[in-house]
Design an enzyme around this catalytic site. Structure first.
Site, PDB file in Angstrom:
ATOM      1  N   ASP A  16      72.131  20.333  64.767  1.00 19.80           N
ATOM      2  CA  ASP A  16      73.529  20.753  64.745  1.00 19.80           C
ATOM      3  C   ASP A  16      73.460  22.248  65.057  1.00 19.80           C
ATOM      4  O   ASP A  16      73.071  23.040  64.200  1.00 19.80           O
ATOM      5  CB  ASP A  16      74.131  20.498  63.354  1.00 19.80           C
ATOM      6  CG  ASP A  16      75.563  20.982  63.254  1.00 19.80           C
ATOM      7  OD1 ASP A  16      76.010  21.712  64.162  1.00 19.80           O
ATOM      8  OD2 ASP A  16      76.233  20.644  62.265  1.00 19.80           O
ATOM      9  N   HIS A  17      73.795  22.610  66.302  1.00 21.07           N
ATOM     10  CA  HIS A  17      73.502  23.983  66.718  1.00 21.07           C
ATOM     11  C   HIS A  17      74.228  25.021  65.866  1.00 21.07           C
ATOM     12  O   HIS A  17      73.832  26.177  65.820  1.00 21.07           O
ATOM     13  CB  HIS A  17      73.799  24.177  68.214  1.00 21.07           C
ATOM     14  CG  HIS A  17      75.256  24.229  68.529  1.00 21.07           C
ATOM     15  ND1 HIS A  17      76.000  23.103  68.762  1.00 21.07           N
ATOM     16  CD2 HIS A  17      76.105  25.268  68.636  1.00 21.07           C
ATOM     17  CE1 HIS A  17      77.246  23.463  69.005  1.00 21.07           C
ATOM     18  NE2 HIS A  17      77.339  24.762  68.938  1.00 21.07           N
ATOM     19  N   HIS A  65      79.533  19.790  61.775  1.00 19.38           N
ATOM     20  CA  HIS A  65      79.532  21.250  61.648  1.00 19.38           C
ATOM     21  C   HIS A  65      80.191  21.706  60.349  1.00 19.38           C
ATOM     22  O   HIS A  65      79.623  22.464  59.560  1.00 19.38           O
ATOM     23  CB  HIS A  65      80.333  21.901  62.784  1.00 19.38           C
ATOM     24  CG  HIS A  65      79.767  21.706  64.144  1.00 19.38           C
ATOM     25  ND1 HIS A  65      78.431  21.587  64.388  1.00 19.38           N
ATOM     26  CD2 HIS A  65      80.375  21.636  65.349  1.00 19.38           C
ATOM     27  CE1 HIS A  65      78.240  21.439  65.692  1.00 19.38           C
ATOM     28  NE2 HIS A  65      79.411  21.455  66.295  1.00 19.38           N
TER      29      HIS A  65
END
Lengths: 325, 516
Positions: free
Chosen positions: B208-209, B271
């Protein structure tokens, strides 16, 4: 004439009121400048450090008259203070630093004067600093100062000292260590027979040899030789390439040769090669963190005594003694 | 990157004495990284530049290799040329794509053409990996990166297993799985079953960047590297927590994907839920990956899963209509390419969650995310309770609650609202903001998230990757709302104009949303 910094204190308060910006600061960064040729270079590097680690920078400029004072408030990124310090005594400098340092923030000293340990101003300021950085290759290109530096470090265990000449070797140390991470080559570490090292100044060569010898528990046996439990190791130092830069190192162990050298067309690249039984194709690796800002940053982040550095320095000093004898 | 002390065990027998005391960012394990979907947008814009930056910063091991795998027909040389061209466009401008380092990088790049279910292509991949081990010294270590559409994740994982590429006899094998991990609870569990057959949990890196962004990591530093915040970080002092991930962009070229996903799946489930976990978790016992991930999971476990009946009262959804962004007209969601003109997909989602534990009982957590909103803003705002007894300020002065804002993007920093006396003869009180910005504070750009995360996966550090139990729990939490939304058409759509604060229904859910 005494170094009076009350005007500076008032200027700082005024600048802060006028800018209205919130200040961010990580440290007081005190810099001693005494060499005309190096002054511009040191300021430029100091600026790079302060840009990354917002600081109250205090430049003690021993080339300029004590009445010369200047304060620049740099938006939210700290302040820059220039103080003429020509003829200022050690207690005066210490008092000025005391008056001007940021409360509750570490003090980092960058010493770029002509002498290091023999200068009483150095001890006065270093005692006040959380971390002290000097550059033996900047001031003494023949490496003679390493012995004095080693004695100083032993005499003052309370001072967290780092030498840029040593910090500069970090990439080389990493790449040399990597040669022997492999289980096939690990054994060669203890059968090294010969080392050739090239650099533009002596301090770096003594340091890299001192580091290897201290890690591998060799002792300096005589001019150009180490003694290890397994036998004698010959070494040779070659003055070559630009000053303050290591240009190559070659380790021979039996039929194996482990070599790292600056790329002929690209000073920021190291070429690595292994020949002999464990041969590998030549590889290129970036020679990163060689700029002084990065080196100073390493010292700043450490802020404690670096035992590997101290042992390397002590060994470098022994090598130097044996070379002289 | 963490400044880790490097002490490497050589085949578990003896330690390299030259490593003692070396502080290095360099990854010490050689490896090949295989990018599935190497002709795609993510690879060229993010992953390839991240790999090159890692190399330029001296972080990649010297014995590394990159293999691109996708359907496009390239030879090795074609693919190297492609990589060079993409790097010239997308790599940081201070990184030269010429000279000795580029040449060395390029000779470590190779390519395998094939469909993702083509056995022959995986045979070619196996040959390439073996050749890399022999010629480039990658030692049997391999990291597979799934940068493909999620629909082919199971196929690729099954083929990796069938081709024995996950064999760990001669090195390690790890896999990075891009989000979304499943499209709902059931599909996530099915994907996990496939993953389980090929990899152990400590080999799986669900990326999950957001978690690779510096300010997200700083949430933990703020909480656990300072003493002043933790004593007030609880129900006794905190009134509410707002987590916002707002975008000005629309769906761009992702209409086809987005119309089947929506804001709840695309942002809230991953996120935003990760941000909630970081801000609400208990202090971990150490910085060890599992210590941190266990605490994150524990706090997600404490979140009350809403019932289907309660879902409408704790959520709000919206879809943007035509409007304007930065003064320029933009079209409605339903007019975007590849979007169903009658779409019921939400482009805005807001949810109110409760954490049933000792620390947070009674403190509402408001989560919102949307596209085509007034501003691009990601932040966490912790609002503290009002003062219990007023002694300062003129009667007409409003004394605002203290607010601590952790700013994630586009600004990265921390802001604090507190009350101060206005200079003068009277005791007027005003709110002031103390605003710390990482960019101006430290004068450096944070490393891109993908650079950090790929480096961590190569190191074997799972701290910033989501563990399966947390993924599963996040799906469990959002499923009732998702199901209600799927089963009931919202006839008010589109219900907010592009460039606005979102639908009015979000204000009904929580009137005190901070303005974007």
């Amino acid at each position: 004439v005494s170094l009076d910094v009350n005007d500076v204190v008032r200027s700082l308060a005024r600048a802060r009121q006028e800018s209205g910006a919130m200040k961010t600061a990580t440290m007081t960064f005190a810099v001693m400048v005494e060499n005309e040729q190096m002054a511009g270079w040191v300021r430029e590097r100091t600026h790079a450090v302060a840009n990354k680690h917002p600081s109250r920078v205090i430049i003690f400029d021993a080339l300029r008259d004590e009445r010369m004072q200047d304060v620049e408030s740099k938006d939210s990124r700290g302040e820059w203070i220039e103080l003429g310090a020509k003829g200022a005594s050690a207690p005066e400098l210490q008092a000025a630093l005391s008056m001007l340092e940021l409360q509750s923030a570490p003090v980092v000293l960058l010493w770029a004067a002509n002498q290091i340990v023999s200068d009483e101003r150095f001890l006065a300021l270093a005692r006040h600093a959380t971390a002290t950085i000097c550059s033996s290759s900047l001031t003494q290109t023949d490496g003679q100062g390493l012995g004095d530096l080693s004695a100083f470090v032993n005499a003052h265990p309370e001072i967290a000292l780092q030498d840029i000449a040593y910090l500069r070797l970090a990439s080389w140390q990493e790449l040399i260590a990597e040669f022997f991470d492999d289980s096939k080559t690990f054994g060669d570490l203890h059968s090294i027979e010969r080392i050739d090292v090239g650099a533009g100044s002596d301090a770096e060569m003594y340091y890299i040899l001192g580091w290897l010898a201290s890690r591998l528990e060799w002792r300096a046996a005589g001019a150009g030789t180490f003694q290890s439990p397994g036998g004698t190791i010959a070494f040779e130092m070659h003055r070559e390439g630009p000053p303050r830069r290591l240009s190559r190192i070659e380790l021979r162990a039996g039929k194996s040769v482990y070599a790292a050298a600056v790329h002929p067309d690209d000073q920021d690249t190291i070429c690595l090669s292994v020949t002999g039984p464990h041969a590998k194709p030549e590889r290129c690796a970036p020679l990163h963190t060689v700029d002084m800002a990065s080196l100073v940053e390493r010292a700043i982040l450490r802020q404690t005594r670096d035992e590997v550095f101290i042992e390397s320095l002590a060994m470098a000093s022994h090598i130097l003694e044996r070379q002289k004898s | 990157m963490p400044d880790a002390v490097a002490t490497v065990s050589v085949d578990g027998q003896a330690e390299n004495p030259l490593r003692a005391g070396l502080h290095t960012d360099r990854i010490t394990d050689p490896c090949t990284i295989v990018f599935f979907g190497a002709s795609g947008d993510l690879f060229k814009r993010m992953l390839l530049p991240a790999m090159y930056s890692l190399r330029m910063h001296g972080i990649l091991p010297n014995d590394f290799a990159i293999v691109g795998f996708s359907r496009s027909d390239y030879s090795d040389d074609d693919f190297r040329d492609y990589c060079k061209k993409q790097l010239q466009e997308f790599a940081p401008k201070d990184q030269s794509v010429e000279g000795a380092i580029w040449e060395d990088f390029a000779k470590r790049v190779s390519y395998v053409t094939g469909e993702f279910d083509d056995h022959k292509a995986y045979g070619n991949l196996a040959k390439q990996l073996k050749e890399n081990d022999e010629k480039l010294g990658t030692k049997g270590n391999r990291l597979f990166y799934l940068s493909t559409p999620p629909s082919v994740f199971p196929t690729i994982i099954n083929m990796i297993k069938e081709s024995d590429l996950n064999d760990q006899e001669h090195g390690w094998a790890r896999i990075i799985v891009e989000k979304p991990f499943g499209t709902d609870l059931e599909s996530a569990r099915a994907l996990q079953q496939t993953v389980d057959k090929a990899f152990r949990e400590n080999e799986v890196y669900r990326i999950d960047h957001y978690l690779g962004k510096e300010p997200v990591q700083d949430i933990m530093a703020l909480r656990f590297a300072n003493t002043i915040f933790e004593p007030v970080w609880n129900r006794n002092y905190v009134q509410s927590v707002q987590i916002t991930a707002a975008e000005q962009l629309g769906v761009e070229l992702r209409g086809g994907y987005y119309d089947n996903a929506g804001a709840l799946r695309d942002m809230i489930q991953n996120h935003v839920m990760n941000l909630l976990a970081l801000v609400a978790m208990e202090p971990p016992s150490s910085s060890d990956a599992d210590a941190i991930r266990s605490e994150k999971f524990k706090v997600l476990q404490s979140i009350e899963v809403p019932t289907h009946a309660a879902a409408p009262s704790i959520s709000a959804r919206g879809q943007y209509g035509a409007g304007s962004i930065n003064g320029k007209p933009v079209q409605a969601y339903r007019q975007e390419p590849d979007v169903n003109p009658q779409s019921n997909t939400e482009t805005f989602a807001a949810v109110k969650l409760s954490i049933d534990n000792w620390r947070w009982a009674g403190v509402p957590f408001y989560l919102r995310s949307g596209k085509r909103l007034a501003k691009k803003t990601s932040e966490i705002a912790v609002t503290f309770k009002p003062i219990p007894h007023r002694i300062y300020g003129e009667r007409t002065d409003a004394i605002d609650e203290n607010v601590l804002v952790m700013k994630i993007q586009p600004e990265e920093g921390i802001a604090m609202r507190f009350s101060a006396k206005v200079p003068g003869m009277k005791n007027h009180i005003r709110s002031v903001f103390m605003d710390f910005n990482y960019g101006t504070g430290f004068g450096v750009q944070s490393p891109p998230a993908y650079e950090r995360l790929i480096g961590d996966a190569m190191r074997g550090d799972q701290t910033l990757f989501t563990r399966w139990d947390a993924v599963e729990r996040a799906w469990e939490i959002v499923m009732p709302v998702l199901e209600v939304w799927q089963n009931t058409k919202d006839f008010t759509f589109p219900n907010y104009p592009a460039g606005s604060q979102g639908p009015d229904s979000s204000r009904t859910l929580f009137p005190q949303w901070r303005d974007l």
